[in-house]
Write an enzyme that holds these catalytic residues in place. Structure first.
Site, PDB file in Angstrom:
ATOM      1  N   GLY A  60       0.817  -1.211   0.000  1.00 20.46           N
ATOM      2  CA  GLY A  60       0.000   0.000   0.000  1.00 20.46           C
ATOM      3  C   GLY A  60       0.847   1.257   0.000  1.00 20.46           C
ATOM      4  NE  ARG A  76      -3.370  -5.999  -6.198  1.00 22.41           N
ATOM      5  CZ  ARG A  76      -3.718  -5.023  -5.369  1.00 22.41           C
ATOM      6  NH1 ARG A  76      -4.303  -5.316  -4.208  1.00 22.41           N
ATOM      7  NH2 ARG A  76      -3.506  -3.760  -5.672  1.00 22.41           N
ATOM      8  CG  ASN A 101      -7.818 -12.484   3.520  1.00 21.45           C
ATOM      9  OD1 ASN A 101      -7.942 -11.338   3.953  1.00 21.45           O
ATOM     10  ND2 ASN A 101      -8.847 -13.210   3.116  1.00 21.45           N
ATOM     11  CE1 TYR A 108      -8.757   4.459   7.087  1.00 23.11           C
ATOM     12  CE2 TYR A 108      -8.807   6.853   7.229  1.00 23.11           C
ATOM     13  CZ  TYR A 108      -8.094   5.663   7.213  1.00 23.11           C
ATOM     14  OH  TYR A 108      -6.727   5.690   7.346  1.00 23.11           O
ATOM     15  CG  ASP A 123      -0.652  -6.057   0.115  1.00 25.95           C
ATOM     16  OD1 ASP A 123      -1.886  -6.249  -0.002  1.00 25.95           O
ATOM     17  OD2 ASP A 123      -0.154  -4.922   0.259  1.00 25.95           O
TER      18      ASP A 123
END
Length: 313
Positions: free
Chosen positions: A12, A37, A53, A143, A35
């Site tokens: 990220g 992926r 995950n 959030y 991460d």
């Protein structure tokens, strides 16, 4: 003793630079990036990388045991604007990933946790200028609600179970190494890209929407410093206010015009304007400065210079 570090959400916006920095400090073999992926990037290609995950407790536990992890940096989250489009998943990811890590620390499998909070914990009833460490919090985004709740759980696990969890309320973060990640403050990243590509930018916030911001290098340094601080120095176990610079879209545009005189900006506020209006304009971070010696380094002009120089490359 050198820590063995697991970074969850290493690909990220923050995770990318944090992973690189921690590998420089502690060595590639001591920093495990993970991460959801596997991307073809430096984080994956230049060090240990695992697909994980963040919602799967067993996967995280397996990695912690396999690599004898001492410190976890939980950077996986759905950011403000993206989270509004998928509230249930945002809540699930932002909360349950935290519980998994807190519960592993509770049973002694992890020694230290870093978990990022955000200025999104504040709301429209919060004092907007020089927002204090302790103040009214009535967040209006998924959030923000998840981050405020997470702060309470971090503090609870510290007081009840002695979990060494440390946290910072990040302002908007600006970096040239990763693309904008779906946050309300990400206009301040995108504007530099568009200034170089097109010479103009259409901003989704109004000209005078002042928000707290920080150059990424300062934010990464703060993250490392709070984790390296002695146990007794970290007095706040919810999350620390952190401040660098505050500016408006029109001010960042003027800063860019110092280097690209023909650059133009127009304004077309969308749903993110309402989010921005509910957040502070400036932050009082005196507790972080007092407790563990925090100091920011970059101002708006020095940041603009670095952003434009590096994006050109």
């Amino acid at each position: 003793m050198t820590p063995k570090i697991l970074i969850i959400g290493a690909c990220g916006q923050i995770g990318t630079e944090l992973t690189t920095t921690l590998r420089k400090i502690y060595g590639n073999d001591n920093v495990i990036a993970s991460d959801i992926r596997k991307l073809n990037n430096d984080i994956v290609n230049h060090g240990i990388f695992e697909v994980v995950n963040a919602l799967d407790y067993n996967q995280i536990q397996h990695l912690v045991e396999q690599y004898e992890i001492t410190d976890v940096y939980l950077m996986a989250a759905l950011l403000s604007a993206t989270a509004e489009k998928n509230p249930a998943f945002a809540w699930d990811l932002n909360m349950n990933s935290l519980f998994h890590v807190l519960n592993l620390a509770k049973v002694g499998k992890i020694k230290k946790i870093f978990w990022p909070s955000s200025i999104a914990v504040f709301g429209p009833t919060t004092p907007r200028e020089n927002t204090p460490q302790y103040t009214i919090m009535e967040p209006t985004t998924v959030y923000g609600i998840s981050k405020q709740t997470g702060e309470r759980w971090c503090e609870y696990y510290h007081h009840q179970y002695g979990v060494d969890v440390r946290s910072i309320r990040y302002p908007g973060l600006i970096s040239y190494t990763t693309e904008p990640g779906g946050g309300t403050t990400d206009y301040a990243v995108d504007i530099y890209h568009k200034a170089l590509e097109k010479g103009s930018f259409e901003c989704f916030l109004s000209a005078e929407s002042k928000l707290p911001m920080m150059y990424m290098e300062d934010a990464i340094r703060a993250t490392v410093e709070i984790m390296q601080a002695e146990l007794e120095q970290v007095k706040i176990r919810s999350s620390y206010n952190l401040s660098g610079i505050s500016f408006t879209p029109s001010e960042i545009a003027k800063s860019i015009q110092n280097y690209i005189p023909d650059f133009t900006i127009s304004y077309k506020p969308d749903f993110r304007q309402k989010i921005a209006d509910s957040w502070p304009a400036s932050i009082d971070d005196s507790c972080a400065r007092q407790d563990w010696g925090w100091k920011h380094k970059y101002d708006l002009d020095s940041m603009t210079k670095i952003m434009l120089e590096n994006l050109k490359k």
